[in-house]
Write a protein that holds these residues in place. Structure first.
Motif, PDB file in Angstrom:
ATOM      1  N   ARG A  29       0.884  -1.043   0.127  1.00 35.49           N
ATOM      2  CA  ARG A  29      -0.069   0.055  -0.014  1.00 35.49           C
ATOM      3  C   ARG A  29       0.811   1.298   0.012  1.00 35.49           C
ATOM      4  O   ARG A  29       1.835   1.379   0.673  1.00 35.49           O
ATOM      5  CB  ARG A  29      -1.020   0.033   1.358  1.00 35.49           C
ATOM      6  N   THR A  31       0.278   5.479   0.600  1.00 32.89           N
ATOM      7  CA  THR A  31      -0.751   6.440   0.995  1.00 32.89           C
ATOM      8  C   THR A  31      -0.028   7.759   0.936  1.00 32.89           C
ATOM      9  O   THR A  31       0.887   8.107   1.660  1.00 32.89           O
ATOM     10  CB  THR A  31      -1.233   6.288   2.318  1.00 32.89           C
ATOM     11  N   ARG A  33       0.447  11.374   1.942  1.00 32.28           N
ATOM     12  CA  ARG A  33       0.113  12.245   3.279  1.00 32.28           C
ATOM     13  C   ARG A  33       0.062  13.657   3.031  1.00 32.28           C
ATOM     14  O   ARG A  33      -0.759  14.392   3.154  1.00 32.28           O
ATOM     15  CB  ARG A  33       1.114  12.171   4.373  1.00 32.28           C
TER      16      ARG A  33
END
Length: 357
Positions: A29, A31, A33
């Motif tokens: 994964r 992600t 920010r």
């Protein structure tokens, strides 16, 4: 969810920790920010636990442009969730590894991780009252510490002061707000240095005595952890000392292997070695037992470094001539040494040497 008892987790930790060469893990994964900060999550192919203490770091190694590159990064996931490792990394304009990770790594790709290491952790410095000071992406070990404490419902009184450049650079805003709302023992103070739109609801300005006095009146009773850019950590430590905080209660993140032996050098020893930096045109004479990195610091020459124990490879540089003893921990390959590469942090001259720096 897979779970391990305390004894099994300790055994898994030992197996993970005792592997200095590292293990290939798969990215599961990514992600985003902020515009320049992303979290990369990795798991083992056999789904084996990858335990760490909150605040520790691991070393990432990949081949970039035909060369092995290694860098140390703090684990941002909590110790209570050991079946994956999350690394939250800022893309640095001059960062070979960070640029590669942001620009090239995709879900399903494999990289080599080794560790964990480091004693910047509440596991090694436990206390009932904590102050966490984070500058920018220095929030990474702090989110691991906070999530671990929150998951275990530990009655630890924690104050986090996180300073960011501007609102758009704040990482983990939602996660920190959730913990702050759910945990009565935790107070999160988010501050920014610049608020051009005037929309920021929290403090505006740098970390200073006023900010600490207003938000942490019991400062002297707390164990303090600091992480952020070098300038931030120097400023924070100086500020704390000026306010009367005991130096022994101040802990700063440093990518150094726990238990590494310190080399003690007798400055009056007869063995002296000349180290010349060819590109910089500087020469310094150092005592026997000191490193090329020590020589560079003496000359004011900047060599990028991270772990300072021969594991991450950050300080890899060229040796033009001379002999050195290299006591590394996997941060350089033998073929690189054969081709004249050294690790400045763990290379000790045997005589005069010339360095390509």
């Amino acid at each position: 969810m897979n779970q391990l008892g305390p004894g099994a987790v300790r055994a898994e930790y030992d197996r993970w920790d005792e592997d200095p060469i590292g293990r290939p893990l798969t990215c599961t994964r990514i992600t985003r920010r902020t515009g320049q900060i992303a979290t990369f999550e990795f798991v083992a192919d056999d789904r084996r636990a990858l335990p760490h203490e909150p605040g520790q770091y691991i070393t990432v190694s990949v081949d970039i442009g035909g060369e092995r590159v290694s860098r140390c990064y703090t684990v941002s996931s909590p110790s209570t969730r050991p079946y994956s490792v999350q690394l939250t990394i800022r893309r640095e304009a001059d960062g070979v590894m960070s640029r590669w990770l942001h620009d090239n790594l995709r879900v399903g790709d494999r990289v080599e991780l080794s560790g964990p290491a480091g004693e910047f952790s509440t596991a090694f410095h436990p206390a009932e009252r904590l102050l966490l000071l984070a500058g920018g992406v220095g929030i990474t070990p702090m989110i691991s510490i906070l999530e671990s404490i929150h998951d275990l419902a530990q009655p630890v009184d924690v104050v986090l002061v996180h300073n960011s450049r501007a609102p758009e650079f704040v990482a983990f805003a939602e996660e920190l707000a959730r913990i702050n709302a759910e945990n009565a023992h935790v107070r999160v103070i988010q501050a920014v240095s610049h608020d051009p739109d005037g929309a920021w609801l929290g403090p505006v300005g740098r970390l200073d005595a006023g900010m600490l006095g207003e938000n942490v009146p019991d400062l002297l009773d707390r164990e303090v952890f600091i992480c952020g850019p070098d300038a931030y950590m120097v400023h924070a430590e100086s500020l704390l000392l000026s306010l009367g905080v005991d130096r022994d209660r101040i802990h700063q993140e440093s990518f150094v292997l726990a238990g590494a032996e310190e080399v003690v050098v007798d400055p009056t020893a007869e063995g002296l070695h000349a180290v010349t930096f060819a590109k910089s045109g500087k020469t310094v004479t150092i005592a026997d037992g000191l490193t090329v990195l020590d020589a560079a610091k003496e000359c004011g020459i900047r060599i990028m470094t991270s772990c300072q124990n021969g594991i991450c490879g950050t300080c890899k540089t060229g040796k033009i001539s001379g002999d050195v003893d290299i006591a590394h921990n996997g941060g350089i390959r033998q073929r690189e040494i054969d081709n004249g590469k050294i690790l400045a942090c763990c290379s000790r001259p045997r005589g005069p040497v010339v360095i390509d720096a």
